[in-house]
Each structure stands twice: as C-alpha cells, then as structure tokens.
Design a protein around this motif. Structure first.
Motif, PDB file in Angstrom:
ATOM      1  N   GLU A 239       0.843  -1.192   0.000  1.00  8.67           N
ATOM      2  CA  GLU A 239       0.000   0.000   0.000  1.00  8.67           C
ATOM      3  C   GLU A 239       0.880   1.244   0.000  1.00  8.67           C
ATOM      4  O   GLU A 239       1.910   1.296   0.691  1.00  8.67           O
ATOM      5  CB  GLU A 239      -0.907   0.025   1.233  1.00  8.67           C
ATOM      6  CG  GLU A 239      -1.938  -1.101   1.289  1.00  8.67           C
ATOM      7  CD  GLU A 239      -3.126  -0.834   0.375  1.00  8.67           C
ATOM      8  OE1 GLU A 239      -3.287   0.326  -0.063  1.00  8.67           O
ATOM      9  OE2 GLU A 239      -3.886  -1.782   0.105  1.00  8.67           O
ATOM     10  N   VAL A 240       0.472   2.253  -0.752  1.00 10.31           N
ATOM     11  CA  VAL A 240       1.231   3.492  -0.840  1.00 10.31           C
ATOM     12  C   VAL A 240       1.043   4.323   0.428  1.00 10.31           C
ATOM     13  O   VAL A 240      -0.076   4.464   0.929  1.00 10.31           O
ATOM     14  CB  VAL A 240       0.793   4.303  -2.070  1.00 10.31           C
ATOM     15  CG1 VAL A 240       1.490   5.664  -2.102  1.00 10.31           C
ATOM     16  CG2 VAL A 240       1.081   3.526  -3.349  1.00 10.31           C
ATOM     17  N   VAL A 241       2.146   4.861   0.950  1.00  6.78           N
ATOM     18  CA  VAL A 241       2.082   5.782   2.086  1.00  6.78           C
ATOM     19  C   VAL A 241       1.861   7.181   1.516  1.00  6.78           C
ATOM     20  O   VAL A 241       2.801   7.858   1.095  1.00  6.78           O
ATOM     21  CB  VAL A 241       3.365   5.733   2.935  1.00  6.78           C
ATOM     22  CG1 VAL A 241       3.204   6.609   4.179  1.00  6.78           C
ATOM     23  CG2 VAL A 241       3.693   4.303   3.335  1.00  6.78           C
ATOM     24  N   VAL A 242       0.606   7.592   1.492  1.00  5.26           N
ATOM     25  CA  VAL A 242       0.264   8.898   0.924  1.00  5.26           C
ATOM     26  C   VAL A 242       0.843   9.996   1.818  1.00  5.26           C
ATOM     27  O   VAL A 242       0.818   9.900   3.043  1.00  5.26           O
ATOM     28  CB  VAL A 242      -1.266   9.050   0.817  1.00  5.26           C
ATOM     29  CG1 VAL A 242      -1.629  10.394   0.213  1.00  5.26           C
ATOM     30  CG2 VAL A 242      -1.851   7.913  -0.008  1.00  5.26           C
ATOM     31  N   ASN A 243       1.382  11.040   1.180  1.00  4.88           N
ATOM     32  CA  ASN A 243       1.953  12.198   1.860  1.00  4.88           C
ATOM     33  C   ASN A 243       3.413  11.986   2.253  1.00  4.88           C
ATOM     34  O   ASN A 243       4.052  12.903   2.744  1.00  4.88           O
ATOM     35  CB  ASN A 243       1.149  12.586   3.112  1.00  4.88           C
ATOM     36  CG  ASN A 243       1.487  13.975   3.621  1.00  4.88           C
ATOM     37  OD1 ASN A 243       1.575  14.916   2.840  1.00  4.88           O
ATOM     38  ND2 ASN A 243       1.699  14.122   4.918  1.00  4.88           N
ATOM     39  N   ALA A 244       3.961  10.792   2.024  1.00  2.00           N
ATOM     40  CA  ALA A 244       5.372  10.561   2.312  1.00  2.00           C
ATOM     41  C   ALA A 244       6.208  10.947   1.103  1.00  2.00           C
ATOM     42  O   ALA A 244       5.931  10.519  -0.019  1.00  2.00           O
ATOM     43  CB  ALA A 244       5.616   9.101   2.672  1.00  2.00           C
ATOM     44  N   LEU A 245       7.226  11.765   1.325  1.00  3.59           N
ATOM     45  CA  LEU A 245       8.120  12.184   0.252  1.00  3.59           C
ATOM     46  C   LEU A 245       9.217  11.157   0.011  1.00  3.59           C
ATOM     47  O   LEU A 245       9.666  10.961  -1.122  1.00  3.59           O
ATOM     48  CB  LEU A 245       8.753  13.531   0.587  1.00  3.59           C
ATOM     49  CG  LEU A 245       7.792  14.699   0.872  1.00  3.59           C
ATOM     50  CD1 LEU A 245       8.589  15.933   1.275  1.00  3.59           C
ATOM     51  CD2 LEU A 245       6.945  14.983  -0.350  1.00  3.59           C
ATOM     52  N   ASP A 246       9.651  10.528   1.103  1.00  3.56           N
ATOM     53  CA  ASP A 246      10.750   9.572   1.014  1.00  3.56           C
ATOM     54  C   ASP A 246      10.819   8.819   2.334  1.00  3.56           C
ATOM     55  O   ASP A 246      10.010   9.049   3.236  1.00  3.56           O
ATOM     56  CB  ASP A 246      12.072  10.301   0.731  1.00  3.56           C
ATOM     57  CG  ASP A 246      13.132   9.408   0.086  1.00  3.56           C
ATOM     58  OD1 ASP A 246      12.927   8.169   0.047  1.00  3.56           O
ATOM     59  OD2 ASP A 246      14.165   9.934  -0.354  1.00  3.56           O
ATOM     60  N   ILE A 247      11.792   7.937   2.464  1.00  5.28           N
ATOM     61  CA  ILE A 247      12.054   7.268   3.723  1.00  5.28           C
ATOM     62  C   ILE A 247      13.368   7.789   4.304  1.00  5.28           C
ATOM     63  O   ILE A 247      14.207   8.334   3.585  1.00  5.28           O
ATOM     64  CB  ILE A 247      12.107   5.741   3.553  1.00  5.28           C
ATOM     65  CG1 ILE A 247      12.986   5.364   2.361  1.00  5.28           C
ATOM     66  CG2 ILE A 247      10.716   5.168   3.403  1.00  5.28           C
ATOM     67  CD1 ILE A 247      13.090   3.881   2.111  1.00  5.28           C
ATOM     68  N   SER A 248      13.541   7.625   5.622  1.00 11.78           N
ATOM     69  CA  SER A 248      14.710   8.212   6.277  1.00 11.78           C
ATOM     70  C   SER A 248      16.003   7.520   5.861  1.00 11.78           C
ATOM     71  O   SER A 248      17.075   8.118   5.937  1.00 11.78           O
ATOM     72  CB  SER A 248      14.555   8.138   7.797  1.00 11.78           C
ATOM     73  OG  SER A 248      14.453   6.788   8.233  1.00 11.78           O
ATOM     74  N   ARG A 249      15.920   6.255   5.442  1.00 10.75           N
ATOM     75  CA  ARG A 249      17.087   5.548   4.917  1.00 10.75           C
ATOM     76  C   ARG A 249      16.608   4.472   3.947  1.00 10.75           C
ATOM     77  O   ARG A 249      15.587   3.823   4.189  1.00 10.75           O
ATOM     78  CB  ARG A 249      17.922   4.922   6.037  1.00 10.75           C
ATOM     79  CG  ARG A 249      17.203   3.853   6.818  1.00 10.75           C
ATOM     80  CD  ARG A 249      18.174   3.130   7.753  1.00 10.75           C
ATOM     81  NE  ARG A 249      18.627   3.988   8.823  1.00 10.75           N
ATOM     82  CZ  ARG A 249      19.873   4.001   9.284  1.00 10.75           C
ATOM     83  NH1 ARG A 249      20.778   3.210   8.754  1.00 10.75           N
ATOM     84  NH2 ARG A 249      20.215   4.790  10.272  1.00 10.75           N
ATOM     85  N   PRO A 250      17.305   4.298   2.838  1.00 18.55           N
ATOM     86  CA  PRO A 250      16.879   3.267   1.869  1.00 18.55           C
ATOM     87  C   PRO A 250      17.123   1.873   2.423  1.00 18.55           C
ATOM     88  O   PRO A 250      18.138   1.628   3.096  1.00 18.55           O
ATOM     89  CB  PRO A 250      17.750   3.553   0.641  1.00 18.55           C
ATOM     90  CG  PRO A 250      18.959   4.238   1.191  1.00 18.55           C
ATOM     91  CD  PRO A 250      18.511   5.026   2.384  1.00 18.55           C
ATOM     92  N   ILE A 251      16.193   0.972   2.158  1.00 24.17           N
ATOM     93  CA  ILE A 251      16.322  -0.418   2.586  1.00 24.17           C
ATOM     94  C   ILE A 251      16.315  -1.290   1.343  1.00 24.17           C
ATOM     95  O   ILE A 251      15.380  -1.243   0.539  1.00 24.17           O
ATOM     96  CB  ILE A 251      15.164  -0.830   3.521  1.00 24.17           C
ATOM     97  CG1 ILE A 251      15.091   0.100   4.724  1.00 24.17           C
ATOM     98  CG2 ILE A 251      15.327  -2.283   3.973  1.00 24.17           C
ATOM     99  CD1 ILE A 251      16.274   0.036   5.648  1.00 24.17           C
ATOM    100  N   SER A 252      17.350  -2.110   1.183  1.00 27.57           N
ATOM    101  CA  SER A 252      17.437  -2.996   0.027  1.00 27.57           C
ATOM    102  C   SER A 252      16.702  -4.298   0.314  1.00 27.57           C
ATOM    103  O   SER A 252      16.358  -4.604   1.462  1.00 27.57           O
ATOM    104  CB  SER A 252      18.901  -3.294  -0.292  1.00 27.57           C
ATOM    105  OG  SER A 252      19.481  -4.071   0.748  1.00 27.57           O
ATOM    106  N   LYS A 253      16.491  -5.089  -0.734  1.00 27.37           N
ATOM    107  CA  LYS A 253      15.858  -6.391  -0.557  1.00 27.37           C
ATOM    108  C   LYS A 253      16.718  -7.280   0.332  1.00 27.37           C
ATOM    109  O   LYS A 253      16.199  -8.023   1.187  1.00 27.37           O
ATOM    110  CB  LYS A 253      15.632  -7.064  -1.907  1.00 27.37           C
ATOM    111  CG  LYS A 253      14.922  -8.418  -1.799  1.00 27.37           C
ATOM    112  CD  LYS A 253      14.775  -9.089  -3.135  1.00 27.37           C
ATOM    113  CE  LYS A 253      14.012 -10.410  -2.998  1.00 27.37           C
ATOM    114  NZ  LYS A 253      14.680 -11.344  -2.050  1.00 27.37           N
TER     115      LYS A 253
END
Length: 396
Positions: A239-253
């Motif tokens: 599900e899309v997090v509406v209103n979120a511009l980005d995450i605080s740190r990228p998480i890889s698979k």
C-alpha cells in the motif's frame, strides 16, 4: 399476551427471535502524544473579545481521550502544525490523509517538574484511559521507541484483546541491528503488535522543508483505507504511504531479508513510490497462527462482532431452541464473511462450522448455567511470497 374478546382476525407484529450480527468497526485509532501548554490555538470564526480581538479555541485538557473525526477538528482541539505538537500533529494528519476517518486523541502535557521528566517514559497511565473507549481497535503512540514504551503498549492491547498496536521502529539504528530496531522481542502478547521501520520524510509546513517523522500515524490511516476498500482480512501491505516524500534511509531487498523474518515490517521506496512492504506481527513461533497482522485483526473483528451480536442469548432458556438460534445467527454472519472473501474454502462447509448442540452442552454444562458454542473458521492468509517456476521446453 393480548386479550381477544370478540371474534375476528388479529394481525400482530412479532419481533425476530434474534437480529443479524453486524460487523464491528475495525479502524478507529487511539493516539497518545505530547502537546505543549503554550501552543498557539486558531481563532474561533466570528468570536471576538471586548477589544475586538479574535477569541482562540481552548486547548484540550491533558489526560482525556477526545474523539476527532477530521484534521480541521484536530486543529480546534490541539492547534495547527507547530513545534509544541509536531509529532502528534503529523501523525494525526497522516492518519486522515491516508484514509482514516475516526480517532481518539489523548494529550500529554510536558512535565512541570524541575528538572523536567521526559513525558511518556511509561505510557501505562495514559493507555489505561483508553480502556473504557470500546470502539478503539488501533493504538499508536507516535515516536515512542523505548523498551518500556513498547512493552506498555503491547501489554495494553493484549489485555484488551480487541485492538492492535502500531509501533515505530528505532530509526537511528542500522538495518542490520534487529534488537536495536525492535527493543521488545517476539512473544504471545506481541502478536497484538506490528512494528514498522524506517521512519518517513514528509513536508513540514512550519520549517517548509522535509522532516523525518515516525510512520505509525500514516500506517494507521493505511489500515483504515485498506479496511474500507478491501476488508480487514486483507493484509495492509503493498500500500502506498500517501503524503510521504521519502524514507529516512533506503532499505534494500537483501537488508529486508534479515528484517522480515524477525517481524519488522519495512517501508520501502520503489522508484520514488513509498510503500508498506511487510504485514507481520511480532508473534513468536509458538503463536505462528497470528504471524500476520491481517489474521490478528480479523480474528479480533470476529470475536468482537460475535460477542456483540449474540447478547440476546444471555438468560434465555438453555434449550434446543436457543442452540438453533445461536447456530443460525453465527452461521449467517460467517456465511456473509465467506462470500466477502474473508474465509478460505470452495463451499461454506469447508470455510467454517458452528456447533451448538447436546455434544457441546451436556447436562453438567447446562447445570452451570452455560451454553457452549464451538466455532471454526479458515481465515485467508496473505500471499507473502509469490513464486513462479518457469521451465524451458522444446517446441513441437
């Protein structure tokens, strides 16, 4: 009984022996957060004092849950975005922006002691104020990340048995540090909780730059949106997090491979789209039946709905007629749940059963004033791992 004094035909209304079970609400949130005593409150429309100055709204009292049904209503009780309410305001705004419609907000005032004591070190007293509010099904304390805080929130939800906790992971921890992200380990009680990591970036109207905030408020809104569009049995993930511009740190698979089995639900960015990419509770292996948050929430929904819908049976004569009424009432409810896709099975008989007869109610049980009904349900589980096995064959 009415009296019949003269010959004739009499038509009378006979109320139904039992009413159909109506499913209870599943997406009413309870938020607890700090709001300073000196926050600026917006003016009341058309209200002026003797000096013709606008009269502001009154800040809500601390320690009292208040029903909020819109962002505008929140502002009249706790103020617009500002430093004194920042975390709570962003959480409630994210809740409504992502699909939430109804929540109870409890304000905590900053400590007046010298030196000041950090508020919400242990939110047990505040959580106790939520106990009489029966409609709450989701609990969040945005920004609460300590072991004591998580333990108290989980214990509250497990005690109530009709709600789940949305917990914020510790955003400053590295993705490889599971115990740092999740300060409380798996357990039976923790099957009533789901934890999300990392935090998200949103636009802050006060500083007018992106800010990092805990995701629990937005996730609660996603729960509500998912319930409305698909049903509580569907996992609130992908599900899309509406209103979120980005995450605080990228998480890889690869990093998520180490987090998902530990019950840490990851929020990831897919080509700029921020999505919830996990649907697990913090249940331990002994409680694997409630590994998924959708299973836990749907089971809570079934228990509460059946409990509310069978109150008619209390103090009724404990006989065959009552047993049939209970079977019919619960069976009709579960039939509708199967038709909605919540229960697994090609036919209703394979999806659920309701047993209330002489086997479940022998004389010794009836002598105790009890009527016992056995219910079995096959709840659908999310397709967490979608696997395609592709084989190359020779053409003919």
């Amino acid at each position: 009984m009415p009296q019949y004094l003269s010959p004739g035909v009499y038509v009378e209304y006979v109320p139904p022996a039992s009413l159909p079970i109506a499913g209870v609400a599943t997406s009413v949130a309870g938020f607890i957060g700090v709001v300073a005593d000196d926050v600026t409150m917006p003016p009341q429309p058309g209200q002026f004092d003797l000096a013709n100055e606008p009269i502001p709204y009154t800040l809500a009292l601390a320690g009292e849950p208040i029903l909020i049904t819109s962002w505008e209503e929140f502002k009249t009780k706790f103020g617009d975005f500002q430093e004194g309410n920042k975390i709570l305001a962003h959480a409630v705004y994210g809740f409504f922006f992502n699909g939430g419609t109804r929540c109870h907000v409890l304000r905590v005032a900053p400590s007046q002691e010298d030196p000041p004591v950090p508020p919400l070190n242990n939110p047990s007293d505040e959580l106790e104020k939520f106990e009489p509010v029966d409609e709450i099904t989701i609990v969040a304390v945005p920004g609460a990340i300590s072991q004591a805080q998580h333990t108290a929130i989980i214990a509250h939800c497990a005690k109530m048995g009709d709600r789940v906790a949305i917990l914020d992971g510790v955003q400053t921890e590295d993705p490889g540090n599971v115990s740092g992200i999740r300060p409380v380990g798996p357990s039976q009680q923790a099957s009533y909780a789901a934890i999300y990591y990392p935090w998200i970036k949103v636009f802050d109207p006060v500083t007018e730059v992106p800010d990092i905030i805990p995701p629990s408020g937005h996730i609660a809104g996603i729960y509500a949106r998912n319930d409305a569009t698909r049903g509580v049995f569907k996992a609130p993930a992908n599900e899309v997090v509406v209103n979120a511009l980005d995450i605080s740190r990228p998480i890889s698979k690869a990093q998520q491979d180490g987090l998902n089995p530990e019950g840490i639900n990851v929020i990831r960015s897919f080509k700029g789209t921020i999505k919830v990419w996990g649907a697990r509770t913090m249940a331990d292996d002994a409680n694997a039946d409630f590994r998924y948050i959708s299973t836990r929430r749907y089971f809570n929904y079934l228990v509460e709905s059946i409990n509310d819908g069978t109150q008619f049976a209390v103090f009724e004569p404990n006989d065959l007629g009552l047993w049939q009424r209970i079977k019919r009432t619960v069976g009709d409810f579960l039939l509708n749940e199967w038709r909605s896709g919540a229960l697994f099975g090609e036919t209703p008989d394979k999806a659920f059963f309701v047993k209330c007869d002489a086997d479940t109610n022998p004389p010794e049980v009836r002598e105790l004033g009890q009527v016992v009904t056995l219910i079995g349900v096959a709840i659908v589980k999310p397709a967490e791992f979608v696997i395609f096995r592709i084989q190359q064959t020779a053409g003919e």
